[in-house]
Design a protein around this motif. Structure first.
Motif, PDB file in Angstrom:
ATOM      1  N   TYR A 133    -114.371 -14.334   7.283  1.00  0.00           N
ATOM      2  CA  TYR A 133    -115.446 -14.977   8.032  1.00  0.00           C
ATOM      3  C   TYR A 133    -114.970 -15.188   9.463  1.00  0.00           C
ATOM      4  O   TYR A 133    -114.020 -15.940   9.697  1.00  0.00           O
ATOM      5  CB  TYR A 133    -115.793 -16.316   7.381  1.00  0.00           C
ATOM      6  N   GLY A 165    -123.690  -9.994   8.272  1.00  0.00           N
ATOM      7  CA  GLY A 165    -124.521 -11.194   8.308  1.00  0.00           C
ATOM      8  C   GLY A 165    -125.565 -11.033   9.384  1.00  0.00           C
ATOM      9  O   GLY A 165    -125.291 -10.464  10.437  1.00  0.00           O
ATOM     10  N   THR A 167    -127.721 -13.633  10.602  1.00  0.00           N
ATOM     11  CA  THR A 167    -128.156 -14.803  11.359  1.00  0.00           C
ATOM     12  C   THR A 167    -127.605 -14.771  12.774  1.00  0.00           C
ATOM     13  O   THR A 167    -126.605 -14.110  13.067  1.00  0.00           O
ATOM     14  CB  THR A 167    -127.692 -16.097  10.674  1.00  0.00           C
ATOM     15  N   VAL A 170    -123.926 -15.920  13.007  1.00  0.00           N
ATOM     16  CA  VAL A 170    -122.947 -14.908  12.590  1.00  0.00           C
ATOM     17  C   VAL A 170    -122.758 -13.874  13.684  1.00  0.00           C
ATOM     18  O   VAL A 170    -121.631 -13.464  13.999  1.00  0.00           O
ATOM     19  CB  VAL A 170    -123.384 -14.239  11.272  1.00  0.00           C
ATOM     20  N   GLN A 171    -123.848 -13.422  14.307  1.00  0.00           N
ATOM     21  CA  GLN A 171    -123.761 -12.418  15.356  1.00  0.00           C
ATOM     22  C   GLN A 171    -122.987 -12.952  16.559  1.00  0.00           C
ATOM     23  O   GLN A 171    -122.120 -12.270  17.116  1.00  0.00           O
ATOM     24  CB  GLN A 171    -125.175 -11.994  15.781  1.00  0.00           C
ATOM     25  N   THR A 173    -120.830 -15.421  16.614  1.00  0.00           N
ATOM     26  CA  THR A 173    -119.434 -15.669  16.238  1.00  0.00           C
ATOM     27  C   THR A 173    -118.644 -14.370  16.183  1.00  0.00           C
ATOM     28  O   THR A 173    -117.487 -14.322  16.610  1.00  0.00           O
ATOM     29  CB  THR A 173    -119.377 -16.375  14.872  1.00  0.00           C
ATOM     30  N   LEU A 174    -119.264 -13.313  15.662  1.00  0.00           N
ATOM     31  CA  LEU A 174    -118.593 -12.015  15.597  1.00  0.00           C
ATOM     32  C   LEU A 174    -118.300 -11.486  16.991  1.00  0.00           C
ATOM     33  O   LEU A 174    -117.220 -10.938  17.248  1.00  0.00           O
ATOM     34  CB  LEU A 174    -119.459 -11.021  14.817  1.00  0.00           C
ATOM     35  N   ASP A 235    -125.411 -18.820   5.006  1.00  0.00           N
ATOM     36  CA  ASP A 235    -126.067 -17.548   5.296  1.00  0.00           C
ATOM     37  C   ASP A 235    -125.490 -16.393   4.490  1.00  0.00           C
ATOM     38  O   ASP A 235    -126.124 -15.379   4.304  1.00  0.00           O
ATOM     39  CB  ASP A 235    -125.980 -17.226   6.795  1.00  0.00           C
ATOM     40  N   SER A 236    -124.289 -16.496   3.998  1.00  0.00           N
ATOM     41  CA  SER A 236    -123.714 -15.484   3.106  1.00  0.00           C
ATOM     42  C   SER A 236    -122.403 -16.029   2.549  1.00  0.00           C
ATOM     43  O   SER A 236    -121.910 -17.059   2.994  1.00  0.00           O
ATOM     44  CB  SER A 236    -123.473 -14.153   3.847  1.00  0.00           C
ATOM     45  N   LYS A 238    -118.810 -16.910   2.073  1.00  0.00           N
ATOM     46  CA  LYS A 238    -117.672 -16.989   2.986  1.00  0.00           C
ATOM     47  C   LYS A 238    -116.384 -17.338   2.238  1.00  0.00           C
ATOM     48  O   LYS A 238    -115.387 -17.673   2.860  1.00  0.00           O
ATOM     49  CB  LYS A 238    -117.933 -18.043   4.074  1.00  0.00           C
TER      50      LYS A 238
END
Length: 289
Positions: A133, A165, A167, A170-171, A173-174, A235-236, A238
């Protein structure tokens, strides 16, 4: 002088585990043979050359020492049995350029991705970080450690595999992970987290996560790996753990290290495994010519 029997080349693409890899390698070349000794073993063996031990007994003793030194990164089941499955996992490259996250239309097998990295960047070792994550401080710390290693060793390619992911959190953070933690190294999406499953499908215990997070908080703040915003778990999944996989330039898996949440990656161990992987790759090249 002790001669360590090396692993044979893996023509099938599936490599058996190494029985005696060293942790800190000191390679001493002799005529017609190479002797690989762990650094600590050199001190312990300095007086052994004057003994009457036979060649076979010393070889057996050294093999035992070497097996213990790199034992944490030796290939074991279930990963060992899952290597053919691991190689075929389909990955989709994620482009984090220009402040946006976009995904490639085409997918490539994991082994093809590893081989392409070696070819494109003229590297002889590829390290794959299975990122549980990207908003997790522990994952970010491990990613930063590996990125620093890759920046110092230009013959190492570093790539990441992360579960997808959709959301906004998530985008974002990535994108932050890619730019600020991973030094812009390539990241691929593993839609169903098959890499984690191949490594054994281990799940992070909530109790262990809380306990280890409390111990690591001060270090995380010092290393500036705390994410922007609180990690979200709705959201998924982790909790499916990842780790580190080390491949030679032919795309053959050589070593693996399971994720240990809240504990720094043993980078001396990883560096030693990389050095041994590089040596085995050279040996395979020589034997294939």
């Amino acid at each position: 002088m002790t001669t360590i029997v090396e692993q044979p080349p893996c023509d099938t693409g599936v490599c058996p585990p190494l029985s005696a890899p060293p942790a800190a390698l000191v390679v001493e070349k002799q005529p017609q043979r190479v002797v690989v000794l762990p650094a600590k073993a050199l001190e312990n063996s300095s007086n052994e050359d004057n003994t009457d031990h036979t060649e076979s007994s010393r070889s057996a003793s050294m093999s035992s020492v070497l097996s213990q030194v790199l034992e944490p990164v030796l290939l074991k089941d279930p990963l060992l049995s899952n290597i053919p499955f691991l190689y075929k996992i389909m990955l989709r490259e994620i482009n984090c350029s220009f402040g946006t996250v976009t995904k490639a239309n085409d997918k490539e097998s994991l082994q093809t991705v590893v081989q392409q990295q070696a070819s494109m960047h003229s590297t002889d070792v590829t390290v794959l970080f299975a990122i549980r994550y990207p908003a997790c401080p522990s994952c970010r710390e491990h990613g930063k450690q590996l990125a620093e290693l890759a920046s110092k060793d230009r013959k190492v390619s570093l790539i990441g595999a992360v579960k997808g992911g959709s959301t906004k959190f998530v985008q974002e953070t990535l994108l932050e992970f890619h730019q600020e933690i991973f030094n812009g190294n390539h990241i691929y999406q593993d839609d169903k987290w098959q890499v984690g499953k191949a490594m054994g499908g281990r799940k992070l215990s909530i109790m262990n996560m809380i306990r280890n997070a409390m111990k690591a908080q001060k270090r995380w703040k010092k290393y500036k790996v705390m994410p922007q915003g609180l990690p979200k778990f709705n959201d998924s999944d982790k909790l499916g753990q990842g780790g580190v996989l080390i491949f030679d330039k032919y795309g053959a898996l050589r070593f693996a290290l399971q994720e240990n949440f809240g504990v720094e990656v043993d980078m001396e161990m990883v560096a030693a495994a990389i050095k041994e992987t590089r040596r085995l790759g050279r040996r395979r090249s020589i034997q294939s010519n």
